[in-house]
Design an enzyme around this catalytic site. Structure first.
Site, PDB file in Angstrom:
ATOM      1  N   CYS A  70       0.853  -1.188   0.000  1.00 56.69           N
ATOM      2  CA  CYS A  70       0.000   0.000   0.000  1.00 56.69           C
ATOM      3  C   CYS A  70       0.892   1.243   0.000  1.00 56.69           C
ATOM      4  O   CYS A  70       1.697   1.441   0.921  1.00 56.69           O
ATOM      5  CB  CYS A  70      -0.868  -0.015   1.251  1.00 56.69           C
ATOM      6  SG  CYS A  70      -1.847   1.478   1.465  1.00 56.69           S
ATOM      7  N   CYS A 173      -0.014   4.193  -6.330  1.00 54.53           N
ATOM      8  CA  CYS A 173      -0.980   3.494  -5.474  1.00 54.53           C
ATOM      9  C   CYS A 173      -1.111   2.112  -6.091  1.00 54.53           C
ATOM     10  O   CYS A 173      -1.192   1.979  -7.321  1.00 54.53           O
ATOM     11  CB  CYS A 173      -2.326   4.222  -5.503  1.00 54.53           C
ATOM     12  SG  CYS A 173      -3.710   3.243  -4.883  1.00 54.53           S
TER      13      CYS A 173
HETATM   14  N1  DGL Z   1      -3.718   0.720  -2.628  1.00 54.84           N
HETATM   15  C1  DGL Z   1      -3.419   1.650  -1.595  1.00 54.84           C
HETATM   16  C2  DGL Z   1      -2.279   2.543  -1.949  1.00 54.84           C
HETATM   17  O1  DGL Z   1      -1.357   2.039  -2.583  1.00 54.84           O
HETATM   18  C3  DGL Z   1      -4.596   2.248  -0.862  1.00 54.84           C
HETATM   19  C4  DGL Z   1      -5.569   3.022  -1.661  1.00 54.84           C
HETATM   20  C5  DGL Z   1      -6.743   3.506  -0.857  1.00 54.84           C
HETATM   21  O2  DGL Z   1      -7.348   2.694  -0.144  1.00 54.84           O
HETATM   22  O3  DGL Z   1      -7.057   4.698  -0.922  1.00 54.84           O
HETATM   23  O4  DGL Z   1      -2.203   3.692  -1.625  1.00 54.84           O
END
Ligand code: DGL
Length: 246
Positions: A70, A173
């Protein structure tokens, strides 16, 4: 060796997929906090509270290594987590920054959540490169829950870089690789994407981890039919899936 991988939802599966491809003989435990997504607009304190529960869960499951799949958690509370826990925790952003530095490019566009963009982790680290940062908060609800019109959202976030024909793009992301084809189609020219999952998978291969039989257990804090379909679309190996609220 057991590896724990987590994210707010399906985004981290884009990372898990790349790692399993490179290291097929491991026991993987994935946690997706779908009840609390998106993480991208949470405060630091909220993230710390949610993520501590996930790390405690992984420790109880006796994982040897935790990968934060994440960008938001990596950019916001990584140092705090390393201070709080003695288990080895890998961050998804650092290896991407190292890769961009070695590529010696002149400019780069970072697409990421609001929290990651506000951390300026990429622009602060890449001092000799022109960094354009774009927060894309509507991408995660679109991908997780089909909220919004894809064409309008792509146009809203990418119009300016299309005009400039910018072609080095960080998918900052882990959900965004799920939109890679749509982004390339919208821009209409060849793009050099930095996919953080692919980059960390190379790095993990270098760690010389000890093999064991493959197993994939997945846990989500909220499971519905939409989520099950999304998981099936991304992960094409056998897995066990269960709902657990931490
Ligand atoms: N996939 C995550 C990231 O890389 C989280 C995205 C989210 O839940 O806003 O930031």
């Amino acid at each position: 060796m057991k590896i724990g991988v987590f994210d707010s939802g399906i985004g981290g599966l884009t990372v898990l997929k790349e790692i399993m491809y490179k290291l097929p003989k491991f026991h993987y435990i994935y946690y997706g906090d779908t009840l609390h997504l998106p993480y991208g607009d949470k405060t630091k304190q909220e993230l710390l509270k949610l993520v501590s529960k996930i790390i405690d869960f992984f420790i109880k499951e006796k994982v040897d290594l935790i990968l934060i799949a994440c960008g938001t958690v990596s950019s916001t509370i990584y140092d705090e987590l390393c201070n709080l826990y003695s288990i080895k925790i890998l961050n998804i952003i650092n290896s991407t920054i190292e890769k961009i530095e070695t590529d010696k490019i002149q400019d780069i566009v970072v697409l990421a959540t609001t929290r990651t963009i506000n951390s300026h982790v990429f622009s602060n680290s890449l001092e000799n490169i022109k960094v354009t940062e774009i927060a894309c908060p509507k991408f995660v609800p679109l991908l997780e829950k089909n909220i919004g019109n894809k064409d309008n959202i792509l146009d809203e976030y990418l119009r300016a870089i299309k005009l400039d024909r910018k072609n080095n793009i960080v998918l900052g992301c882990t959900h965004y690789p799920l939109l890679q084809k749509d982004i390339e189609k919208y821009l209409g020219y060849k793009v050099n994407f930095y996919n953080m999952g692919k980059i960390i998978a190379e790095k993990i291969t270098d760690l010389n981890l000890i093999n064991q039989d493959f197993m994939l257990e997945m846990y989500f804090s909220l499971i519905d039919d939409n989520l099950l379909n999304n998981v099936k679309r991304i992960i094409d190996v056998e897995y066990k899936i269960e709902q657990i609220v931490l």
